[in-house]
Design a protein around this motif. Structure first.
Motif, PDB file in Angstrom:
ATOM      1  N   ALA A 136      59.815  36.824 -57.258  1.00 30.44           N
ATOM      2  CA  ALA A 136      58.472  36.552 -57.752  1.00 30.44           C
ATOM      3  C   ALA A 136      57.478  37.479 -57.065  1.00 30.44           C
ATOM      4  O   ALA A 136      57.737  37.995 -55.979  1.00 30.44           O
ATOM      5  CB  ALA A 136      58.095  35.094 -57.494  1.00 30.44           C
ATOM      6  N   GLN A 137      56.337  37.688 -57.727  1.00 32.07           N
ATOM      7  CA  GLN A 137      55.266  38.488 -57.146  1.00 32.07           C
ATOM      8  C   GLN A 137      54.268  37.572 -56.459  1.00 32.07           C
ATOM      9  O   GLN A 137      53.829  36.570 -57.026  1.00 32.07           O
ATOM     10  CB  GLN A 137      54.550  39.276 -58.240  1.00 32.07           C
ATOM     11  CG  GLN A 137      53.534  40.286 -57.729  1.00 32.07           C
ATOM     12  CD  GLN A 137      54.171  41.596 -57.329  1.00 32.07           C
ATOM     13  OE1 GLN A 137      55.033  42.115 -58.019  1.00 32.07           O
ATOM     14  NE2 GLN A 137      53.728  42.160 -56.211  1.00 32.07           N
ATOM     15  N   GLU A 138      53.928  37.899 -55.206  1.00 29.89           N
ATOM     16  CA  GLU A 138      52.907  37.164 -54.472  1.00 29.89           C
ATOM     17  C   GLU A 138      51.943  38.166 -53.856  1.00 29.89           C
ATOM     18  O   GLU A 138      52.243  38.777 -52.825  1.00 29.89           O
ATOM     19  CB  GLU A 138      53.534  36.275 -53.392  1.00 29.89           C
ATOM     20  CG  GLU A 138      54.338  35.109 -53.955  1.00 29.89           C
ATOM     21  CD  GLU A 138      54.800  34.129 -52.889  1.00 29.89           C
ATOM     22  OE1 GLU A 138      54.444  34.331 -51.708  1.00 29.89           O
ATOM     23  OE2 GLU A 138      55.503  33.185 -53.247  1.00 29.89           O
ATOM     24  N   GLY A 139      50.789  38.376 -54.528  1.00 30.20           N
ATOM     25  CA  GLY A 139      49.870  39.408 -54.071  1.00 30.20           C
ATOM     26  C   GLY A 139      50.530  40.766 -54.176  1.00 30.20           C
ATOM     27  O   GLY A 139      51.058  41.130 -55.230  1.00 30.20           O
ATOM     28  N   ASP A 140      50.546  41.523 -53.079  1.00 31.76           N
ATOM     29  CA  ASP A 140      51.192  42.835 -53.100  1.00 31.76           C
ATOM     30  C   ASP A 140      52.643  42.779 -52.639  1.00 31.76           C
ATOM     31  O   ASP A 140      53.272  43.818 -52.425  1.00 31.76           O
ATOM     32  CB  ASP A 140      50.414  43.823 -52.230  1.00 31.76           C
ATOM     33  CG  ASP A 140      50.391  43.418 -50.752  1.00 31.76           C
ATOM     34  OD1 ASP A 140      50.810  42.286 -50.440  1.00 31.76           O
ATOM     35  OD2 ASP A 140      49.938  44.237 -49.925  1.00 31.76           O
ATOM     36  N   ALA A 141      53.178  41.574 -52.493  1.00 33.33           N
ATOM     37  CA  ALA A 141      54.547  41.409 -51.991  1.00 33.33           C
ATOM     38  C   ALA A 141      55.488  40.888 -53.069  1.00 33.33           C
ATOM     39  O   ALA A 141      55.086  40.136 -53.968  1.00 33.33           O
ATOM     40  CB  ALA A 141      54.554  40.448 -50.804  1.00 33.33           C
ATOM     41  N   GLU A 188      65.519  34.287 -47.328  1.00 31.26           N
ATOM     42  CA  GLU A 188      64.188  34.370 -47.923  1.00 31.26           C
ATOM     43  C   GLU A 188      63.376  35.426 -47.204  1.00 31.26           C
ATOM     44  O   GLU A 188      63.400  35.521 -45.973  1.00 31.26           O
ATOM     45  CB  GLU A 188      63.480  33.022 -47.826  1.00 31.26           C
ATOM     46  CG  GLU A 188      62.103  33.005 -48.488  1.00 31.26           C
ATOM     47  CD  GLU A 188      61.475  31.629 -48.502  1.00 31.26           C
ATOM     48  OE1 GLU A 188      60.511  31.433 -49.268  1.00 31.26           O
ATOM     49  OE2 GLU A 188      61.940  30.758 -47.742  1.00 31.26           O
ATOM     50  N   GLY A 189      62.643  36.238 -47.984  1.00 29.84           N
ATOM     51  CA  GLY A 189      61.829  37.261 -47.363  1.00 29.84           C
ATOM     52  C   GLY A 189      60.795  37.838 -48.307  1.00 29.84           C
ATOM     53  O   GLY A 189      60.837  37.625 -49.523  1.00 29.84           O
ATOM     54  N   LEU A 190      59.844  38.569 -47.729  1.00 25.62           N
ATOM     55  CA  LEU A 190      58.792  39.258 -48.468  1.00 25.62           C
ATOM     56  C   LEU A 190      58.977  40.751 -48.319  1.00 25.62           C
ATOM     57  O   LEU A 190      59.287  41.234 -47.221  1.00 25.62           O
ATOM     58  CB  LEU A 190      57.425  38.846 -47.933  1.00 25.62           C
ATOM     59  CG  LEU A 190      57.080  37.350 -48.010  1.00 25.62           C
ATOM     60  CD1 LEU A 190      55.782  37.079 -47.246  1.00 25.62           C
ATOM     61  CD2 LEU A 190      56.951  36.892 -49.458  1.00 25.62           C
ATOM     62  N   VAL A 191      58.776  41.494 -49.411  1.00 26.39           N
ATOM     63  CA  VAL A 191      58.943  42.939 -49.412  1.00 26.39           C
ATOM     64  C   VAL A 191      57.632  43.580 -49.832  1.00 26.39           C
ATOM     65  O   VAL A 191      57.078  43.245 -50.878  1.00 26.39           O
ATOM     66  CB  VAL A 191      60.057  43.371 -50.375  1.00 26.39           C
ATOM     67  CG1 VAL A 191      60.306  44.877 -50.259  1.00 26.39           C
ATOM     68  CG2 VAL A 191      61.347  42.594 -50.110  1.00 26.39           C
TER      69      VAL A 191
END
Length: 235
Positions: A64-69, A224-227
């Protein structure tokens, strides 16, 4: 003939986990993520073949997209990519990975990172190379060709450049890059080259078809992580 009670079998299993922890870890199965699937326009994904054989699907993981991540939650081990993201010749693919809560979905470290040289990704004949970091200071370099292959050992190797989380539930961030330059392919973590190989060692029978191809991200199961900042640069 010896008969073992359930209590005795449980004790034997526990002893085996103490003496052979890698075996017990390998038995961990991937979970199914609620609200799974891909909700980022233009992106695609594929789970590992062994996950498919266990009955998992791409909808058991989530992108999923969360802001710029890009927010990734697995589920089965998976790669994600946008077909428009391609690199050829000499280049560097880099992204920043943040594990907000280290080991929040598993009982031991799992890796995440970037991949390059993706070809035939939506088929059973995919090929790619990835470099991934663990929040315990370990880095692993692997690939898929006709068969999966390892470049720095089954469990990777420790390197001081890889950041370590302060403990389970604590955040940890890694900047991971894969570069192709001349006859070398190298992985850098947090600005330090942690692995380097002759291109002829990866572009060969049973491994990669080419270092040209799609680039993207790779996450192990139950992670789980943000890229952020996934991009390619040319020298």
């Amino acid at each position: 003939m010896h008969r073992h009670t359930p209590l005795a079998l449980a004790a034997m299993t526990a002893l085996g986990c103490l003496t052979l922890p890698r075996v017990c870890r390998a038995q961990e199965v991937s979970r199914s993520v609620a609200g799974g699937g891909i909700s980022v326009p233009g992106w695609q994904g594929k789970i590992d073949a062994q996950e498919e054989r266990r009955g998992r699907s791409l909808n058991d993981a989530r992108l999923a997209q969360e802001g710029d991540a890009l927010h990734v939650t697995t589920g089965p081990a998976v790669i994600y990519w946008n077909p428009a993201n391609r690199a050829s010749g000499d280049y560097t693919v880099k992204a920043t990975f943040t594990e907000p809560k280290y080991m929040n979905l598993n009982d031991h470290p799992h890796p995440y990172g970037v991949f390059i040289a993706g070809n035939d990704l939506d088929t059973d004949h995919e090929s790619l190379l990835y470099c991934a970091a663990y929040g315990n200071g370990t880095v692993i370099v692997r690939g898929f060709g006709p068969q999966p292959f390892q470049l720095n050992g089954r469990g990777g190797e420790s390197n001081a450049a890889v950041h370590k989380a302060a403990g389970p539930g604590k955040p940890v961030t890694q900047e991971i890059a894969l570069s192709v330059k001349g006859d070398k392919v190298a992985c850098a973590v947090n600005g330090t080259v942690v692995a380097s190989y002759d291109k002829s060692a990866v572009v060969t029978a049973g491994r990669l078809k080419s270092t040209d191809g799609v680039y993207g991200i790779r996450f192990a199961h139950n992670t789980e992580g943000l890229v952020t900042g996934l991009a390619v640069t040319k020298p």
